[in-house]
Design a protein around this motif. Structure first.
Motif, PDB file in Angstrom:
ATOM      1  N   ILE A   1       0.534  -0.958   0.335  1.00  0.00           N
ATOM      2  CA  ILE A   1      -0.174   0.260  -0.190  1.00  0.00           C
ATOM      3  C   ILE A   1       0.702   1.216   0.164  1.00  0.00           C
ATOM      4  CG2 ILE A   1      -1.913  -1.043   1.095  1.00  0.00           C
ATOM      5  CD1 ILE A   1      -0.831   0.015   4.342  1.00  0.00           C
ATOM      6  N   PRO A   2       0.327   2.230  -0.475  1.00  0.00           N
ATOM      7  CA  PRO A   2       0.883   3.690  -0.557  1.00  0.00           C
ATOM      8  C   PRO A   2       1.205   4.266   1.034  1.00  0.00           C
ATOM      9  CG  PRO A   2      -0.762   4.176  -2.060  1.00  0.00           C
ATOM     10  CD  PRO A   2      -1.129   2.593  -0.910  1.00  0.00           C
ATOM     11  N   PRO A   3       2.233   4.742   0.400  1.00  0.00           N
ATOM     12  CA  PRO A   3       3.622   5.320   1.581  1.00  0.00           C
ATOM     13  C   PRO A   3       2.555   6.168   2.640  1.00  0.00           C
ATOM     14  CG  PRO A   3       5.139   5.493   0.584  1.00  0.00           C
ATOM     15  CD  PRO A   3       3.650   4.957   0.083  1.00  0.00           C
ATOM     16  N   LEU A   4       1.665   6.428   4.006  1.00  0.00           N
ATOM     17  CA  LEU A   4       1.319   7.250   4.561  1.00  0.00           C
ATOM     18  C   LEU A   4       2.246   8.797   4.537  1.00  0.00           C
ATOM     19  CD1 LEU A   4      -1.407   7.144   6.700  1.00  0.00           C
ATOM     20  CD2 LEU A   4       0.170   6.813   8.525  1.00  0.00           C
ATOM     21  N   ALA A   5       2.848   8.885   4.839  1.00  0.00           N
ATOM     22  CA  ALA A   5       4.015  10.328   4.913  1.00  0.00           C
ATOM     23  C   ALA A   5       2.800  11.054   3.799  1.00  0.00           C
ATOM     24  CB  ALA A   5       4.904  10.165   4.433  1.00  0.00           C
ATOM     25  N   ASP A   6       3.100   9.986   2.527  1.00  0.00           N
ATOM     26  CA  ASP A   6       2.433  11.502   1.070  1.00  0.00           C
ATOM     27  C   ASP A   6       1.097  11.422   1.051  1.00  0.00           C
ATOM     28  OD1 ASP A   6       4.721  10.054   0.247  1.00  0.00           O
ATOM     29  OD2 ASP A   6       4.281   8.744  -1.076  1.00  0.00           O
ATOM     30  N   ASN A   7       0.128  10.567   2.280  1.00  0.00           N
ATOM     31  CA  ASN A   7      -0.889  11.345   2.842  1.00  0.00           C
ATOM     32  C   ASN A   7      -1.393  12.090   3.858  1.00  0.00           C
ATOM     33  OD1 ASN A   7      -2.779  10.189   0.239  1.00  0.00           O
ATOM     34  ND2 ASN A   7      -0.544   8.357   0.546  1.00  0.00           N
ATOM     35  N   LEU A   8      -0.326  12.119   4.438  1.00  0.00           N
ATOM     36  CA  LEU A   8      -1.103  13.074   5.860  1.00  0.00           C
ATOM     37  C   LEU A   8      -1.126  14.092   6.160  1.00  0.00           C
ATOM     38  CD1 LEU A   8       1.467  11.045   8.340  1.00  0.00           C
ATOM     39  CD2 LEU A   8      -0.973  11.089   8.270  1.00  0.00           C
ATOM     40  N   PRO A   9      -1.976  15.243   6.603  1.00  0.00           N
ATOM     41  CA  PRO A   9      -1.630  16.428   6.028  1.00  0.00           C
ATOM     42  C   PRO A   9      -0.874  17.303   6.690  1.00  0.00           C
ATOM     43  CG  PRO A   9      -4.372  15.541   6.730  1.00  0.00           C
ATOM     44  CD  PRO A   9      -3.204  14.820   7.388  1.00  0.00           C
ATOM     45  N   PRO A  10      -0.294  18.661   6.759  1.00  0.00           N
ATOM     46  CA  PRO A  10       0.885  19.008   7.111  1.00  0.00           C
ATOM     47  C   PRO A  10       0.896  19.311   8.578  1.00  0.00           C
ATOM     48  CG  PRO A  10       0.823  19.562   5.063  1.00  0.00           C
ATOM     49  CD  PRO A  10      -0.735  19.127   5.694  1.00  0.00           C
ATOM     50  N   ILE A  11      -0.290  19.128   9.245  1.00  0.00           N
ATOM     51  CA  ILE A  11      -0.671  19.716  10.901  1.00  0.00           C
ATOM     52  C   ILE A  11       0.150  18.215  11.589  1.00  0.00           C
ATOM     53  CG2 ILE A  11      -2.016  18.905  11.133  1.00  0.00           C
ATOM     54  CD1 ILE A  11      -2.998  21.699  13.027  1.00  0.00           C
ATOM     55  N   LEU A  12      -0.401  17.079  10.819  1.00  0.00           N
ATOM     56  CA  LEU A  12      -0.375  16.065  11.411  1.00  0.00           C
ATOM     57  C   LEU A  12       1.097  15.385  11.443  1.00  0.00           C
ATOM     58  CD1 LEU A  12      -3.555  13.498  10.798  1.00  0.00           C
ATOM     59  CD2 LEU A  12      -2.745  14.895  12.461  1.00  0.00           C
ATOM     60  N   LYS A  13       1.828  16.117  10.217  1.00  0.00           N
ATOM     61  CA  LYS A  13       3.266  15.316   9.862  1.00  0.00           C
ATOM     62  C   LYS A  13       4.298  16.035  11.169  1.00  0.00           C
ATOM     63  CE  LYS A  13       3.472  14.153   5.293  1.00  0.00           C
ATOM     64  NZ  LYS A  13       3.924  14.748   3.948  1.00  0.00           N
ATOM     65  N   ARG A  14       3.830  17.912  11.816  1.00  0.00           N
ATOM     66  CA  ARG A  14       4.536  18.545  12.302  1.00  0.00           C
ATOM     67  C   ARG A  14       4.824  18.643  13.743  1.00  0.00           C
ATOM     68  NH1 ARG A  14       2.163  22.749   9.270  1.00  0.00           N
ATOM     69  NH2 ARG A  14       0.610  23.365  10.152  1.00  0.00           N
ATOM     70  N   ASN A  15       3.445  17.380  13.434  1.00  0.00           N
ATOM     71  CA  ASN A  15       3.030  17.462  15.647  1.00  0.00           C
ATOM     72  C   ASN A  15       3.108  15.611  15.550  1.00  0.00           C
ATOM     73  OD1 ASN A  15       2.450  19.921  16.397  1.00  0.00           O
ATOM     74  ND2 ASN A  15       1.066  20.088  14.864  1.00  0.00           N
ATOM     75  N   TYR A  16       3.723  15.231  14.534  1.00  0.00           N
ATOM     76  CA  TYR A  16       4.017  13.905  14.871  1.00  0.00           C
ATOM     77  C   TYR A  16       4.594  13.290  16.183  1.00  0.00           C
ATOM     78  CZ  TYR A  16       4.855   8.947  13.336  1.00  0.00           C
ATOM     79  OH  TYR A  16       5.144   7.675  13.486  1.00  0.00           O
ATOM     80  N   GLY A  17       3.810  12.184  16.314  1.00  0.00           N
ATOM     81  CA  GLY A  17       4.184  12.074  18.212  1.00  0.00           C
ATOM     82  C   GLY A  17       4.523  13.386  19.500  1.00  0.00           C
ATOM     83  N   LYS A  18       3.562  14.059  19.444  1.00  0.00           N
ATOM     84  CA  LYS A  18       3.668  15.500  20.212  1.00  0.00           C
ATOM     85  C   LYS A  18       2.669  15.824  20.711  1.00  0.00           C
ATOM     86  CE  LYS A  18       7.739  17.301  17.560  1.00  0.00           C
ATOM     87  NZ  LYS A  18       8.022  17.829  16.324  1.00  0.00           N
ATOM     88  N   TRP A  19       1.648  14.938  20.394  1.00  0.00           N
ATOM     89  CA  TRP A  19       0.082  14.707  20.658  1.00  0.00           C
ATOM     90  C   TRP A  19      -0.465  15.479  22.065  1.00  0.00           C
ATOM     91  CZ3 TRP A  19      -2.732  18.192  17.224  1.00  0.00           C
ATOM     92  CH2 TRP A  19      -1.772  17.416  16.110  1.00  0.00           C
ATOM     93  N   LEU A  20      -0.594  15.803  23.379  1.00  0.00           N
ATOM     94  CA  LEU A  20      -1.145  15.658  24.487  1.00  0.00           C
ATOM     95  C   LEU A  20      -2.272  15.044  24.799  1.00  0.00           C
ATOM     96  CD1 LEU A  20       1.369  18.651  25.387  1.00  0.00           C
ATOM     97  CD2 LEU A  20       2.256  16.818  25.584  1.00  0.00           C
ATOM     98  N   SER A  21      -3.147  15.903  24.600  1.00  0.00           N
ATOM     99  CA  SER A  21      -4.972  16.052  24.726  1.00  0.00           C
ATOM    100  C   SER A  21      -5.435  15.903  23.868  1.00  0.00           C
ATOM    101  CB  SER A  21      -4.640  16.662  25.642  1.00  0.00           C
ATOM    102  OG  SER A  21      -4.849  17.430  25.425  1.00  0.00           O
ATOM    103  N   HIS A  22      -6.696  15.473  23.879  1.00  0.00           N
ATOM    104  CA  HIS A  22      -7.630  15.813  23.335  1.00  0.00           C
ATOM    105  C   HIS A  22      -8.917  16.314  23.779  1.00  0.00           C
ATOM    106  CE1 HIS A  22      -8.838  11.383  23.750  1.00  0.00           C
ATOM    107  NE2 HIS A  22     -11.025  12.457  22.858  1.00  0.00           N
ATOM    108  N   GLU A  23     -10.374  17.170  23.514  1.00  0.00           N
ATOM    109  CA  GLU A  23     -11.053  17.121  23.617  1.00  0.00           C
ATOM    110  C   GLU A  23     -12.068  17.486  22.342  1.00  0.00           C
ATOM    111  OE1 GLU A  23     -11.297  21.725  25.421  1.00  0.00           O
ATOM    112  OE2 GLU A  23      -9.253  21.729  24.595  1.00  0.00           O
ATOM    113  N   HIS A  24     -12.947  17.549  23.223  1.00  0.00           N
ATOM    114  CA  HIS A  24     -14.782  17.240  22.389  1.00  0.00           C
ATOM    115  C   HIS A  24     -15.525  19.051  22.338  1.00  0.00           C
ATOM    116  CE1 HIS A  24     -13.896  13.633  22.660  1.00  0.00           C
ATOM    117  NE2 HIS A  24     -13.794  13.295  21.245  1.00  0.00           N
ATOM    118  N   PRO A  25     -14.835  20.087  21.954  1.00  0.00           N
ATOM    119  CA  PRO A  25     -15.803  21.145  22.334  1.00  0.00           C
ATOM    120  C   PRO A  25     -17.450  21.239  21.610  1.00  0.00           C
ATOM    121  CG  PRO A  25     -13.641  21.427  20.099  1.00  0.00           C
ATOM    122  CD  PRO A  25     -14.120  20.231  20.858  1.00  0.00           C
ATOM    123  N   ARG A  26     -17.541  19.842  20.673  1.00  0.00           N
ATOM    124  CA  ARG A  26     -18.848  20.243  20.290  1.00  0.00           C
ATOM    125  C   ARG A  26     -19.160  19.395  19.549  1.00  0.00           C
ATOM    126  NH1 ARG A  26     -19.761  24.507  15.660  1.00  0.00           N
ATOM    127  NH2 ARG A  26     -21.057  23.599  14.934  1.00  0.00           N
TER     128      ARG A  26
END
Ligand code: SF4
Ligand code: SF4
Length: 352
Positions: free
Chosen positions: A6-31
């Motif tokens: 299958i094609p590599p994921l890196a070619d299909n990732l939004p830039p914001i996910l590439k920039r923050n790969y492995g750096k996510w701290l938390s998530h929430e559901h604003p709505r």
């Protein structure tokens, strides 16, 4: 050297996910339908989720329209989730309302996050599987319509997953959903004995999972009606077996309390709580009203973040039947196993 497969994921990732790969701290559901992920870089990523049609079937026309939205609002990236929702990742916060309105114009409701109904999923069933006893895609559409409020609002005790399978092979994974809809056959598989006569030892005997097919003289078989669990395995294994199923014999079982996640009381297989409901298209009122009873009882009595199976594990199956207003019959207790500490039948195999 290019990779294989299958094609590599890196070619299909939004830039914001590439920039923050492995750096996510938390998530929430604003709505409802919107997820915000926060990164240690200080960036926040907003995702908008909408429900796709059952079995994730869309025309190229619809897919192009969704991709046009992804170009306009999400930098040209589009995701289909494990539960067949579509996601727009990296939407600028000020444009979220506009995207939700545009999706609504196209008939795509936004929701399916946090403590809500997550999008329903199902196997292909009648659409192109010859083993199906029901039409899980049509049932999931009816269920989704009945529970639209629960999809669009965080109004449930915990996330709710409802899945459908056209037969007990369970490709739609109803057994690991909070509520599963599973097609059931009740007829014996018909055999065309004239074709069997060509076999010295009919190999169809070996495919039966419960040993219900036995030799009956040279090139002949007989099926033990007491053992057969009406799985369609033999129907596909041998040209001498005709497809199993009939309008009167086929229908739907409701299974409850499954979960794949390791949260709460841990992973669990759903148990049969209603062994048979008729196929009644286009809205399957018997199926939707049964699911409504389970959802309402769970919503009224479960604790916060308690999935359906965890709630039943706490109160016991007898109270579950009482609170859901469902009849308890021998068909849901004949899989009783004293070691399991409960008594609802633990699989979708039963004799009629
Ligand atoms: S669960 Fe049954 S009906 Fe659905 S795809 Fe699998 S074999 Fe076919
Ligand atoms: S339908 Fe399934 S259980 Fe019944 S005879 Fe065929 S393979 Fe065996």
């Amino acid at each position: 050297m290019p990779g294989i497969g299958i094609p590599p994921l890196a070619d299909n990732l939004p830039p914001i996910l590439k920039r923050n790969y492995g750096k996510w701290l938390s998530h929430e559901h604003p709505r409802p339908g919107v997820i915000k992920h926060d990164s240690e870089t200080g960036e926040a990523c907003f995702t908008v989720r909408a429900g796709m049609p059952p079995n994730a079937r869309v025309s190229t026309h619809t897919l192009r329209a969704l991709c046009d939205l992804a170009d306009e609002f999400a930098g040209g990236y589009f995701r289909v989730t494990q539960r067949n929702s579509c996601e727009f990742v990296g939407v600028p916060e000020p444009r979220i309302d506009e995207l939700i309105a545009r999706l609504a114009q196209m008939g795509f409701p936004v929701g399916g996050t946090n403590r809500s109904l997550h999008n329903t999923v199902c196997c292909t069933g009648y659409l192109h599987c010859h083993l199906a006893a029901t039409d899980p895609a049509a049932i999931m559409k009816a269920v989704s319509e009945m529970l639209l409020k629960e999809f669009q609002n965080d109004c449930l005790p915990a996330k709710l997953k409802i899945s459908g399978s056209g037969c007990i092979n369970n490709c739609g994974e109803g057994s690991t959903a909070d509520i599963g809809v599973v097609g059931v056959h009740r007829d014996l598989p018909p055999s065309k004995e004239d074709k069997l006569k060509g076999c010295e030892l009919p190999l169809v005997i070996s495919v039966c999972p419960v040993g219900a097919i036995k030799p009956k003289g040279p090139g002949m078989i007989e099926i033990d009606a007491q053992r057969c669990i009406h799985c369609p395995a033999c129907s596909v294994a041998c040209a001498a077996m005709a497809p199993i199923g009939s309008p009167d014999g086929d229908g739907v079982a409701i299974v409850v309390g499954g979960k794949a996640a390791n949260t709460g009381r841990g992973p669990a297989l759903a148990k049969v709580v209603v062994p048979y409901l008729p196929n009644n298209p286009p809205y399957w009122p018997e199926v939707t009203s049964t699911i409504r009873k389970v959802v309402d009882a769970w919503s009224a009595h479960a604790r916060k973040d308690e999935r359906v199976g965890d709630w039943i594990g706490r109160i016991g199956w007898q109270k579950f039947y009482e609170r859901a207003g469902l009849p308890l019959s021998f068909k849901v207790v004949d899989g009783y196993d004293a070691r399991s500490l409960d008594y609802a039948k633990s699989n979708v195999r039963f004799n009629w």
